[in-house]
Structures are given as structure tokens and as C-alpha cells.
Design an enzyme around this catalytic site. Structure first.
Site, PDB file in Angstrom:
ATOM      1  N   ASP A 164     -12.132   7.651  -8.573  1.00  0.00           N
ATOM      2  CA  ASP A 164     -10.813   7.945  -9.276  1.00  0.00           C
ATOM      3  C   ASP A 164     -11.049   7.340 -10.675  1.00  0.00           C
ATOM      4  O   ASP A 164     -10.158   6.748 -11.120  1.00  0.00           O
ATOM      5  CB  ASP A 164      -9.564   7.523  -8.333  1.00  0.00           C
ATOM      6  CG  ASP A 164      -8.579   7.694  -9.187  1.00  0.00           C
ATOM      7  OD1 ASP A 164      -8.289   8.757  -9.640  1.00  0.00           O
ATOM      8  OD2 ASP A 164      -7.504   6.887  -8.767  1.00  0.00           O
ATOM      9  N   GLU A 496      -6.985  -4.108  -3.229  1.00  0.00           N
ATOM     10  CA  GLU A 496      -6.005  -3.213  -3.931  1.00  0.00           C
ATOM     11  C   GLU A 496      -4.569  -2.936  -3.226  1.00  0.00           C
ATOM     12  O   GLU A 496      -4.657  -2.853  -1.979  1.00  0.00           O
ATOM     13  CB  GLU A 496      -6.815  -1.768  -4.026  1.00  0.00           C
ATOM     14  CG  GLU A 496      -7.874  -1.599  -4.952  1.00  0.00           C
ATOM     15  CD  GLU A 496      -8.422  -0.313  -5.001  1.00  0.00           C
ATOM     16  OE1 GLU A 496      -7.747   0.516  -4.722  1.00  0.00           O
ATOM     17  OE2 GLU A 496      -9.812  -0.190  -5.355  1.00  0.00           O
TER      18      GLU A 496
HETATM   19  C1  GCB Z   1      -8.332   3.553  -4.272  1.00  0.00           C
HETATM   20  C2  GCB Z   1      -9.422   3.483  -4.872  1.00  0.00           C
HETATM   21  C3  GCB Z   1      -9.239   3.599  -6.808  1.00  0.00           C
HETATM   22  C4  GCB Z   1      -7.944   4.377  -6.705  1.00  0.00           C
HETATM   23  C5  GCB Z   1      -6.930   3.916  -6.009  1.00  0.00           C
HETATM   24  C6  GCB Z   1      -5.741   5.015  -6.306  1.00  0.00           C
HETATM   25  O1  GCB Z   1      -8.429   3.073  -2.834  1.00  0.00           O
HETATM   26  O2  GCB Z   1     -10.410   2.038  -4.659  1.00  0.00           O
HETATM   27  O3  GCB Z   1     -10.310   3.711  -7.143  1.00  0.00           O
HETATM   28  O4  GCB Z   1      -7.900   4.455  -8.179  1.00  0.00           O
HETATM   29  O5  GCB Z   1      -7.168   3.887  -4.525  1.00  0.00           O
HETATM   30  O6  GCB Z   1      -5.050   4.613  -7.330  1.00  0.00           O
HETATM   31  O7  GCB Z   1      -5.413   5.812  -5.557  1.00  0.00           O
END
Ligand code: GCB
Length: 582
Positions: A164, A496
Site C-alpha cells: 500500500d 499499526e
Molecule cells: C496495513 C499495512 C499498511 C497499510 C495499512 C492501511 O496493514 O501494513 O501498509 O497502508 O494497513 O492503511 O490499510
């Protein structure tokens, strides 16, 4: 190879600035002889991705050619001459005066080639760098992977990277030309321990040494030093030793004190042949029970997953953006970040060392799928990348842990041995830091997490799941965290959590995409995570909005930034500041 430095024995010249550039739409520039003289139609800035510098290059994911001329001072004739590219995404080939010097695969780590034998001193030298930015399943990170193997989103996104963030192409980090003497210091590895109030500094130094003389090692500002006799040798020479610093000033966020290790290579007459000054910090970092200890004291990581991403620059490193970002991290009260989803620039890490920002250093392994675990090719390539990353970064006190992968498919049986081999490999290179990998779905079925020192999970309850239902999202987060600890019995880091907010959108009661929803979700979930005795950190996703590929779920950029892409605070930034600066 050491980061280039201007010292009493070494010269350093930046080749950043404007280069000639040509887009090789058919990837056949070499057949057309472009390495012997580029048919360039424009100039391009280095370091910076090519995509945002010209509209027609925004969606150019083939091969880009760079060329410039450089005259080398006559007095460098007795020296070795090297060229280092901080990072170019993805597969780079270097020619000097039309002769191929070497190739490097990987978009987020440096490469350095000795170019002495190709250099002319009586005329300009043509430097040509080809950067192949094609998106492929066996590149790290991978793209264009089989859709039936994907475990999360990204089906049909354009371009077809399986991660992403936008797959920017080009020379993204500084290009440096430097010299070393013929006998030179090649590598320095420091690692530190505490013994009472003293610091023990273990050093391992490798040299290419063709003289008989002495290697002198000292820590500036202390009386700690060691000397080793050397005999002329055609092979690599390695010396090891331990230096003691009494009453050591420990590196930590509140006092990021850096010592300087001065290494000198002297000849038999006592004249200096080579000199290098390696900064380092004295500190320890360990996992003990459910705690992460820095210098023996428990630590809770607050901060962000980030991206190297800025308008026009793309993934290009720029000192003003680094300054701004470190300023904002300080303003908001973050003590740490993760280099999601690839190793960041040398310049970022040097800044973090000076500022006391704690860093989880991540590989570019985001989105491995089942077929990557078949055979040894990807495993071997991944191990090479880990070696490059650890070698580059081992001396940075800011790096307190390694993350070896983000959101791979860790649910198929083959993942077990694959991720164990990555862990074992990284530990064999560096046993002084904890190592983790990052899970994105239920931990119950995960076969890889058990091999790692602490558990990292990305969770979006209240966003991708329980969307719009914040109370329920918070309840699920609470329960899932407990279950995770119950199952694995290791400290847990939430690497995250977060929600998209379009700056300027306000809705009451809070709804998805409003600043209010993002602020409330982030702060409430932070408090839940913080309240658990077994958690060691909470990183909000993400520091700033960032460019992604095109897909219906992204409005030009990923809007989970707490700051906008141009670094203005959203409501959540003010709320987090209140929480973190208490
Ligand atoms: C995640 C990914 C990250 C994305 C994020 C999202 O789990 O690790 O790269 O940008 O989610 O915003 O969906």
C-alpha cells in the site's frame, strides 16, 4: 562498507543535482547503446523519484537511464575511487565511461562499487546508471503476485504492486563519489554492554591492508584505546577488541549522547594512512518477561509507522523534509517509529541517532505470499537483503529492534520454516537487538510469530472491521489483545492501528473519514493498548498521508496520516499530543 566520510585521508564529493535522463519504454536501451552516450531529452533531479518530476513519468514503471559527467582531481590518482548510491528503486546497473561496473538488486539499500580502474584523469568521465523499476513477483517488495494467493486487499489496483504505497522509481537517495587510500578501513562494527556504571564497547574492524604498521582505536574524549600490530597482507584483515568507558553516558531519548570511535591505520613510520570516525551510543536493549528494557529501564513505544514520501520528491530524501518530520515527531511527543515498509535512508537514521528517536528497522519484505516460500530463491534473496541491512545499520544506537516482514502470509505451513530461517539468519548477524515480524490477521493460525522475540500486530477494529462502530471496535481490540498474549506469552506491540481522515471533513457524531472519527478512534484505542501490562508499544498508522497506487479505497493518497501529506496537523494530532505530552 562504511558510510562515506570526509576525513584526513578520504575525499568526498556529492554527485547530487541534475542528471540527464531518458525513459526506456521498451527496456532495450543497452541494445541501443545508451550506456555509451545517452540520447537524453531532459534533466532530472537526484535524489528524488522520477514519477512526480514530469507528468508523463507518473505512471512510468519501466527502466530509467541517468547520465552525468564528472572530472576527477589529479591528486586522486594514487587513491581508490568509489561510487555509492544511497538507494535506487529497484534494479540498478552502473557503467563508467561505457564499461559496465556492476549491478545491484533492491530499492532501499545502498550499493557501492570501486571504479578506480575505469576512471580517466585527463578528461570528463561519463557515469551512467540504469534503474529498472518494473514491478514483479520476485522483487522485494513484490508486485503482480497471483491474485488467488493474496490474503489482503490490492486485487486489481493500478499499478499492480502488492503493498500500500506508490512504487516510485529512480535514484531516491544521495549519490556520493569518494576516495580511500589503497590500504583502508573497510568496516567497523560496534556493540555495547553495561557493566555497573561502565560501558563495554566491543569493536570488530576489517581492513584491506597492504602495509605493515598499526591499527589504533580510541574513543574520543575518553582514555580508552587499543593498538594492534599489522603485517602487510593481501587478504582482508580483521581485528577485534573491547574498550571500556568508565562512568559511561548512556544513549537514550532524553540524552542521545554519541561517542566517537576513531580508527587510524598507521604505517611503520607512524604516518597516518587511513582514518575513519564512527559514531556510536552506549546502550542496551533487551526483552525481559513482558517488558522492553532500554538500559535496564522499561520503555513504552509511542509513535508511528511512517513512509518516506513527500510531494514532488516521491521517495527522494531531502534534509528539509527530515527536519520537518523530526520536528513534528518531537512536537507531538512520539518517542519511536517503524521504518515501514523498507529500510530508511542513512540520513534518517543519523538524524534519529542525534535526536534520540527509537527506531524499529524494517526490511522491504511486505506482502510475501505462499509461492514465495517455495524453493530457496526468495529465501536466499531475503537473507542477502537482511545481511545488507544489518551491515549498513548495525552501529546505529537508534535501532532498537528489527522487523523482518510486514503482513506476509504467515498462515500456510511453509511459512513456518521460511520465517524461522529469516529469524535465525538475522540473529546470527546481530544478537544485540530483539527481532519481530508483523501479523495482520488472527494470531491463532499464525505459524511464524512463535519464532520471534516479541509479537507485533496491525489491527484496524473500528475501520476495516466494525467500520463506523467505534465502541464495538474498541471492545474487540481489548479482547483480541488479551487473547494474543494468552496464546503467545510474549510482549505485544501494536505496530499499526488507525483510521483515514480527509483533512477538513468534520462530522458529528463522528463518522468514517472525518477528523473526529480518526481522533476519537486513535486516542481511545491508544489508551486501551497502553493499559495492558504486556504491551510494549503502540504505533499509530500513519504519521502522514502518503501516495498509494490507484484503488477504489484510496482517494489519491492513503488518508490515515495524523498529518496531511504536506505535514499539517489533523485534529488527531492535537489530541495525541495531549496524550503523549502528559
Ligand atoms: C496495513 C499495512 C499498511 C497499510 C495499512 C492501511 O496493514 O501494513 O501498509 O497502508 O494497513 O492503511 O490499510
Amino acid at each position: 562498507m562504511l558510510y562515506p566520510q570526509l576525513t584526513a585521508s578520504r575525499m568526498l564529493i556529492s554527485l547530487d543535482g541534475f542528471w540527464q535522463f531518458a525513459a526506456d519504454h521498451h527496456n532495450d536501451g543497452e541494445e541501443q547503446g545508451w550506456h555509451t552516450g545517452l540520447q537524453s531529452d531532459r534533466e532530472i533531479a537526484v535524489p528524488a523519484s522520477w514519477n512526480e518530476q514530469y507528468q508523463d513519468l507518473m505512471y512510468f514503471f519501466e527502466t530509467g537511464w541517468y547520465e552525468r559527467e564528472v572530472e576527477i582531481p589529479q591528486h586522486a590518482q594514487s587513491e581508490k575511487i568509489w561510487l555509492r548510491v544511497g538507494a535506487a528503486n529497484y534494479l540498478s546497473t552502473l557503467w563508467v565511461n561505457g564499461i559496465e561496473v556492476g549491478q545491484h538488486e533492491g530499492g532501499h539499500l545502498p550499493f557501492v562499487f570501486e571504479i578506480t580502474e575505469f576512471i580517466k584523469f585527463d578528461r570528463p568521465n561519463r557515469i551512467t546508471i540504469r534503474v529498472d523499476a518494473r514491478i514483479m513477483p520476485d522483487r522485494l517488495p513484490p508486485g503482480a503476485v497471483p491474485e488467488d494467493e493474496m490474503i489482503i486487499g490490492f486485487k486489481g489496483q493500478y499499478p499492480s504492486n502488492y503493498y500500500d504505497f506508490f512504487p516510485y522509481g529512480g535514484i531516491n537517495r544521495p549519490v556520493l563519489l569518494f576516495t580511500t587510500p589503497d590500504s583502508y578501513i573497510q568496516n567497523i562494527h560496534t556493540s555495547t554492554k553495561l557493566s555497573g556504571s561502565d560501558g563495554e564497547v566491543n569493536v570488530r574492524i576489517t581492513m584491506k591492508n597492504k602495509i605493515s604498521g598499526t591499527c589504533r582505536v580510541s574513543i574520543r574524549g575518553t582514555d580508552s584505546s587499543l593498538n594492534r600490530k599489522l603485517t602487510a597482507n593481501e587478504a582482508d584483515v580483521e581485528i577485534e577488541g573491547c574498550l571500556r568507558v568508565s562512568q559511561a553516558r548512556l544513549w537514550c531519548p532524553e540524552d542521545p549522547f554519541l561517542y566517537e570511535l576513531e580508527v587510524q591505520l598507521m604505517d611503520d613510520q607512524g604516518a597516518m594512512v587511513d582514518q575513519y570516525v564512527q559514531k556510536f551510543g552506549i546502550r542496551t536493549v533487551v526483552i525481559e518477561g513482558t517488558k522492553l528494557l532500554l538500559n535496564g529501564k522499561p520503555l513504552f513505544l509511542t509513535g508511528f509507522g511512517m513512509h518516506e514520501d513527500f510531494p514532488v520528491l516521491g521517495k527522494g530524501v531531502h534534509p528539509a523534509v527530515l527536519t520537518k518530520d523530526f520536528n513534528l515527531l518531537d512536537w507531538i511527543g512520539a518517542n519511536s517509529i517503524r521504518t515501514s515498509h523498507y529500510p530508511y535512508s542513512d540520513e534518517f537514521l543519523h538524524y534519529a541517532d542525534r535526536k534520540g528517536l527509537l527506531v524499529i528497522g524494517e526490511t522491504p519484505f511486505v506482502g510475501f505470499v505462499r509461492s514465495h516460500y517455495q524453493g530457496n530463491a526468495i529465501r536466499d534473496k531475503a537473507q542477502r537483503v537482511i545481511t545488507e541491512m544489518v551491515e549498513r545499520d548495525i552501529n546505529h544506537p537508534c535501532i532498537i529492534a528489527w522487523s523482518l516482514a510486514n503482513e506476509g502470509d504467515t498462515f500456510v505451513p511453509e511459512a513456518d520454516a521460511f520465517y524461522k530461517s529469516l529469524y535465525d539468519h538475522a540473529k546470527s548477524l546481530d544478537d544485540s537487538r530483539p527481532i519481530t515480524i508483523i501479523n495482520c490477521l488472527d494470531v491463532e493460525e499464525d505459524v511464524a510469530l512463535k519464532h520471534y522475540d516479541f509479537v507485533s500486530i496491525n489491527r484496524y477494529y473500528g475501520w476495516y472491521e466494525q467500520a463506523g462502530r467505534l465502541d464495538e471496535g474498541c471492545r474487540v481490540l481489548d479482547a483480541k489483545l488479551d487473547r494474543c498474549y494468552e496464546l503467545l506469552g510474549k510482549p505485544v506491540m501494536i505496530t499499526e492501528f488507525g483510521a483515514d481522515a480527509v483533512a477538513g471533513v468534520h462530522v458529528d457524531p463522528p463518522e468514517l473519514f472525518s477528523e473526529e472519527y480518526q481522533a476519537e478512534m486513535t486516542c481511545r484505542q491508544y489508551e486501551i493498548i497502553r493499559s495492558k501490562p504486556y504491551t510494549i508499544g503502540a504505533h499509530v498508522w500513519s504519521f502522514a498521508d502518503f501516495k498509494t497506487s490507484q484503488t477504489p479505497s484510496r482517494v489519491v493518497v492513503n488518508r490515515k496520516g495524523i498529518f496531511t501529506r504536506d505535514r499539517q496537523p489533523k485534529l488527531a494530532a492535537h489530541k495525541l499530543k495531549e496524550l503523549w505530552k502528559q
